[in-house]
Design a protein around this motif. Structure first.
Motif, PDB file in Angstrom:
ATOM      1  N   VAL A  73       0.839  -1.209   0.000  1.00 22.44           N
ATOM      2  CA  VAL A  73       0.000   0.000   0.000  1.00 22.44           C
ATOM      3  C   VAL A  73       0.868   1.252   0.000  1.00 22.44           C
ATOM      4  CG1 VAL A  73      -1.677   1.353   1.326  1.00 22.44           C
ATOM      5  CG2 VAL A  73      -1.977  -1.117   1.091  1.00 22.44           C
ATOM      6  N   ALA A  74       1.904   1.260   0.847  1.00 24.66           N
ATOM      7  CA  ALA A  74       2.794   2.414   0.924  1.00 24.66           C
ATOM      8  C   ALA A  74       3.493   2.661  -0.412  1.00 24.66           C
ATOM      9  CB  ALA A  74       3.823   2.214   2.031  1.00 24.66           C
ATOM     10  N   ILE A  75       3.965   1.599  -1.056  1.00 17.53           N
ATOM     11  CA  ILE A  75       4.696   1.745  -2.318  1.00 17.53           C
ATOM     12  C   ILE A  75       3.777   2.227  -3.439  1.00 17.53           C
ATOM     13  CG2 ILE A  75       5.932   0.466  -4.114  1.00 17.53           C
ATOM     14  CD1 ILE A  75       7.128  -1.226  -1.804  1.00 17.53           C
ATOM     15  N   LEU A  76       2.531   1.785  -3.453  1.00 13.47           N
ATOM     16  CA  LEU A  76       1.572   2.272  -4.453  1.00 13.47           C
ATOM     17  C   LEU A  76       1.356   3.781  -4.312  1.00 13.47           C
ATOM     18  CD1 LEU A  76      -1.104  -0.576  -4.447  1.00 13.47           C
ATOM     19  CD2 LEU A  76       0.355   0.096  -6.372  1.00 13.47           C
ATOM     20  N   ILE A  77       1.217   4.238  -3.067  1.00 13.84           N
ATOM     21  CA  ILE A  77       1.033   5.682  -2.837  1.00 13.84           C
ATOM     22  C   ILE A  77       2.308   6.436  -3.215  1.00 13.84           C
ATOM     23  CG2 ILE A  77       0.557   7.457  -1.113  1.00 13.84           C
ATOM     24  CD1 ILE A  77      -1.014   5.346   0.465  1.00 13.84           C
ATOM     25  N   ILE A  78       3.452   5.903  -2.819  1.00  7.45           N
ATOM     26  CA  ILE A  78       4.743   6.530  -3.138  1.00  7.45           C
ATOM     27  C   ILE A  78       4.895   6.721  -4.648  1.00  7.45           C
ATOM     28  CG2 ILE A  78       7.246   6.130  -3.191  1.00  7.45           C
ATOM     29  CD1 ILE A  78       6.844   4.689  -0.444  1.00  7.45           C
ATOM     30  N   SER A  79       4.641   5.652  -5.409  1.00  6.06           N
ATOM     31  CA  SER A  79       4.807   5.710  -6.863  1.00  6.06           C
ATOM     32  C   SER A  79       3.838   6.709  -7.491  1.00  6.06           C
ATOM     33  CB  SER A  79       4.596   4.317  -7.469  1.00  6.06           C
ATOM     34  OG  SER A  79       5.473   3.378  -6.901  1.00  6.06           O
ATOM     35  N   GLY A  80       2.604   6.726  -6.988  1.00  4.65           N
ATOM     36  CA  GLY A  80       1.610   7.663  -7.513  1.00  4.65           C
ATOM     37  C   GLY A  80       1.996   9.108  -7.288  1.00  4.65           C
ATOM     38  N   ILE A  81       2.459   9.423  -6.062  1.00 10.04           N
ATOM     39  CA  ILE A  81       2.864  10.799  -5.751  1.00 10.04           C
ATOM     40  C   ILE A  81       4.098  11.182  -6.565  1.00 10.04           C
ATOM     41  CG2 ILE A  81       3.640  12.374  -3.960  1.00 10.04           C
ATOM     42  CD1 ILE A  81       0.766  11.637  -3.616  1.00 10.04           C
ATOM     43  N   PHE A  82       5.039  10.253  -6.701  1.00 11.07           N
ATOM     44  CA  PHE A  82       6.217  10.515  -7.525  1.00 11.07           C
ATOM     45  C   PHE A  82       5.803  10.902  -8.949  1.00 11.07           C
ATOM     46  CE2 PHE A  82      10.001   8.529  -5.271  1.00 11.07           C
ATOM     47  CZ  PHE A  82      10.844   9.606  -5.523  1.00 11.07           C
ATOM     48  N   ALA A  83       4.935  10.090  -9.551  1.00  9.28           N
ATOM     49  CA  ALA A  83       4.532  10.317 -10.940  1.00  9.28           C
ATOM     50  C   ALA A  83       3.808  11.650 -11.111  1.00  9.28           C
ATOM     51  CB  ALA A  83       3.641   9.170 -11.421  1.00  9.28           C
ATOM     52  N   LEU A  84       3.077  12.074 -10.092  1.00  9.37           N
ATOM     53  CA  LEU A  84       2.374  13.357 -10.158  1.00  9.37           C
ATOM     54  C   LEU A  84       3.308  14.536  -9.915  1.00  9.37           C
ATOM     55  CD1 LEU A  84      -0.911  12.467  -8.220  1.00  9.37           C
ATOM     56  CD2 LEU A  84      -0.738  13.028 -10.657  1.00  9.37           C
ATOM     57  N   ASN A  85       4.151  14.419  -8.896  1.00 13.34           N
ATOM     58  CA  ASN A  85       4.951  15.570  -8.482  1.00 13.34           C
ATOM     59  C   ASN A  85       6.225  15.742  -9.294  1.00 13.34           C
ATOM     60  OD1 ASN A  85       5.157  17.850  -6.749  1.00 13.34           O
ATOM     61  ND2 ASN A  85       6.718  16.792  -5.541  1.00 13.34           N
ATOM     62  N   ASP A  86       6.590  14.749 -10.104  1.00 14.24           N
ATOM     63  CA  ASP A  86       7.816  14.895 -10.896  1.00 14.24           C
ATOM     64  C   ASP A  86       7.576  15.691 -12.174  1.00 14.24           C
ATOM     65  OD1 ASP A  86       6.679  13.155 -12.844  1.00 14.24           O
ATOM     66  OD2 ASP A  86       8.612  12.171 -13.174  1.00 14.24           O
ATOM     67  N   ARG A  87       6.290  15.922 -12.515  1.00 11.66           N
ATOM     68  CA  ARG A  87       5.970  16.463 -13.833  1.00 11.66           C
ATOM     69  C   ARG A  87       6.446  17.904 -14.014  1.00 11.66           C
ATOM     70  NH1 ARG A  87       0.053  15.251 -16.010  1.00 11.66           N
ATOM     71  NH2 ARG A  87       0.704  13.225 -15.194  1.00 11.66           N
ATOM     72  N   ALA A  88       6.371  18.726 -12.964  1.00 10.73           N
ATOM     73  CA  ALA A  88       6.834  20.114 -13.086  1.00 10.73           C
ATOM     74  C   ALA A  88       8.324  20.155 -13.393  1.00 10.73           C
ATOM     75  CB  ALA A  88       6.529  20.888 -11.812  1.00 10.73           C
ATOM     76  N   GLY A  89       9.091  19.310 -12.715  1.00  8.21           N
ATOM     77  CA  GLY A  89      10.523  19.260 -12.975  1.00  8.21           C
ATOM     78  C   GLY A  89      10.831  18.689 -14.343  1.00  8.21           C
ATOM     79  N   TYR A  90      10.071  17.662 -14.757  1.00  7.73           N
ATOM     80  CA  TYR A  90      10.337  17.022 -16.048  1.00  7.73           C
ATOM     81  C   TYR A  90       9.980  17.939 -17.216  1.00  7.73           C
ATOM     82  CZ  TYR A  90      10.677  13.395 -19.588  1.00  7.73           C
ATOM     83  OH  TYR A  90      11.047  12.673 -20.693  1.00  7.73           O
TER      84      TYR A  90
END
Length: 461
Positions: A73-90
């Motif tokens: 559960v923790a890793i699913l949330i981690i991956s989701g937040i990463f994919a959302l929050n990395d977009r401004a930098g990318y």
């Protein structure tokens, strides 16, 4: 980035331009090295210590199924937040401390960036202390017990890491690619030893443990999640180095695959090692499990590599950028200061054998502030600005983002305050409360605020 005034870049991007937006030509990390980077970050002794914290006073708080479920559960949330929050930098090439200006303003960014930088420095120290413990095990064996000083090993390892970090992301890419392969092989070896020699102890003390599906279960989800809360908060620092042309879906998988493989495996192995030994310090516990001095040397060497790999990704770059922003120091000066600060963070206090809950509480406490910050960043980028960013404004100290945004600052502290009502669930409470509060404040409060310009509430400014 070409349309920005050179004077403004010099003022706000550091004297060596380390905070400027990366263009396509500045990005040197491909998909495979990027995934190896997250494998190397996930396989570390700090994460193994988190897995070990499931075992308190020799008793497993969660059984095997509860531990695995909490990790997934923790890793699913981690991956989701990463994919959302990395977009401004990318998309824009901006680092985290520049991304913060959209929500908090230039002055507000000082406070919010320190909330990311300080935990990273402490984690830098924690990882280095664990690595120093492993290096000490190696030297004890080579000197037949004549040498025994974790403190000296800690300082020596810190000096090496400062030297490597002077080379920036180029060093990170190669260190991670090499270390991740070697470290995962070591983890597989440890798993085989545990299943071969300690299967009965694991079955009796972990598989058959009653555990809990209640608050302790959800609390450990927050601990496992909170460990990455600091890292995915500054996702832009990493994604801005990734080569262009990769879809959002593929980037999401580039986080999930290595994190579930590395972080998930290490959490489980950490729990297993603590279950059979009752020791929560990984190097010491592994020395018990692997009763062979030559193999212990090898595994301890891998632990040292894992320490360096993790710090290079998660704990050096974020505070370095914060120091660069605050002092205008050059990158090499800032990265050296970061290493020296980590040496004075007293990390041994959080990994003592009689304080297995100390690391968990440290994570939960700083998560109370990081959950609100990431919520504010996501609300700002996706809801208020619809992913439209004006780079010129982000580097203009006298423009739209000058000063601080009272709506963001209030939402941050309201969210953090709510999180402390139930610290075991700090991250999720702070995240939800701050996100809702920021939307409401942005819409209804602070009429005339310049921070509403360019948002969906601009007509209410």
């Amino acid at each position: 980035m070409a349309n920005l005034d050179a004077t403004e870049i010099e003022k706000t991007a550091g004297v060596d331009g380390s905070l400027k937006a990366n263009g396509p030509e500045d990005r040197t990390v491909g998909k495979i090295p990027y995934m190896f980077m997250w494998v190397g970050d996930g396989v570390n002794m700090g994460n193994m210590t988190l897995g070990a914290s499931v075992v308190v006073a020799g008793v497993a708080t969660l059984n095997i199924w509860q531990t695995i479920a909490a990790a997934v559960v923790a890793i699913l949330i981690i991956s989701g937040i990463f994919a959302l929050n990395d977009r401004a930098g990318y998309k824009e090439g901006i680092p985290y401390v520049v991304q913060l200006r959209m929500s908090f303003g230039f002055k507000g960014t000082v406070i919010s960036s320190l909330m990311r930088g300080v935990p990273a420095i402490i984690w830098y120290g924690i990882q280095s202390w664990i690595g120093g413990t492993a290096l000490n095990e190696i030297l004890k064996i080579f000197t037949d017990g004549a040498f025994d000083s974790v403190a000296i090993c800690f300082v020596a390892l810190q000096v090496v890491q400062i030297g490597l970090s002077l080379y920036g992301f180029t060093a990170i890419k190669w260190v991670e690619s090499l270390a991740s392969i070697v470290i995962m092989a070591a983890m597989v070896y440890v798993f085989i030893i545990l299943m071969k020699d300690y299967r009965g102890d694991l079955y009796e003390n972990w598989v058959l443990a009653e555990g809990s599906w209640g608050l302790p279960f959800f609390g450990y989800i927050m601990v496992f999640l909170g460990n990455y809360a600091a890292i995915f908060l500054n996702a832009a620092d990493y994604s801005r180095e990734l080569k262009t042309g990769i879809s959002d879906t593929k980037r999401g998988l580039m986080y999930f695959s290595p994190i579930v493989m590395a972080y998930g495996a290490v959490l489980i192995i950490g729990t297993m090692v603590a279950t059979v030994t009752g020791v929560t310090n990984p190097p010491s516990a592994l020395a018990i499990v692997i009763d062979n001095p030559y193999v212990t040397v090898g595994v301890s060497a891998f632990i040292v590599m894992a320490t360096i790999a993790t710090n290079m990704v998660a704990n050096i770059i974020p505070p370095t950028y914060v120091i660069t922003m605050l002092t205008k120091a050059r990158y090499k000066v800032a990265v050296t200061v970061t290493g020296l600060l980590a040496m004075g963070a007293f990390p041994w206090l959080l990994v003592q054998e009689d304080n297995s809950r100390g690391l968990d509480m440290f994570i939960l406490i700083y998560s109370a502030f990081l959950g609100p910050i990431v919520a504010i960043l996501l609300v700002e980028y996706y809801i208020l600005r619809k992913q439209k960013v004006n780079l010129t404004d982000l580097y203009n100290t006298e423009g739209t983002y000058a000063g601080y945004n009272p709506a963001a600052m209030l939402a941050l502290f309201i969210g953090a305050g709510a999180a402390f009502i139930k610290v075991d669930l700090a991250w999720i409470i702070g995240f939800i409360v701050a996100g809702i509060t920021y939307i409401l404040l942005s819409k209804y409060a602070f009429k005339g605020s310049k921070f509403k310009q360019g948002t969906i509430y601009e007509d209410k400014a």
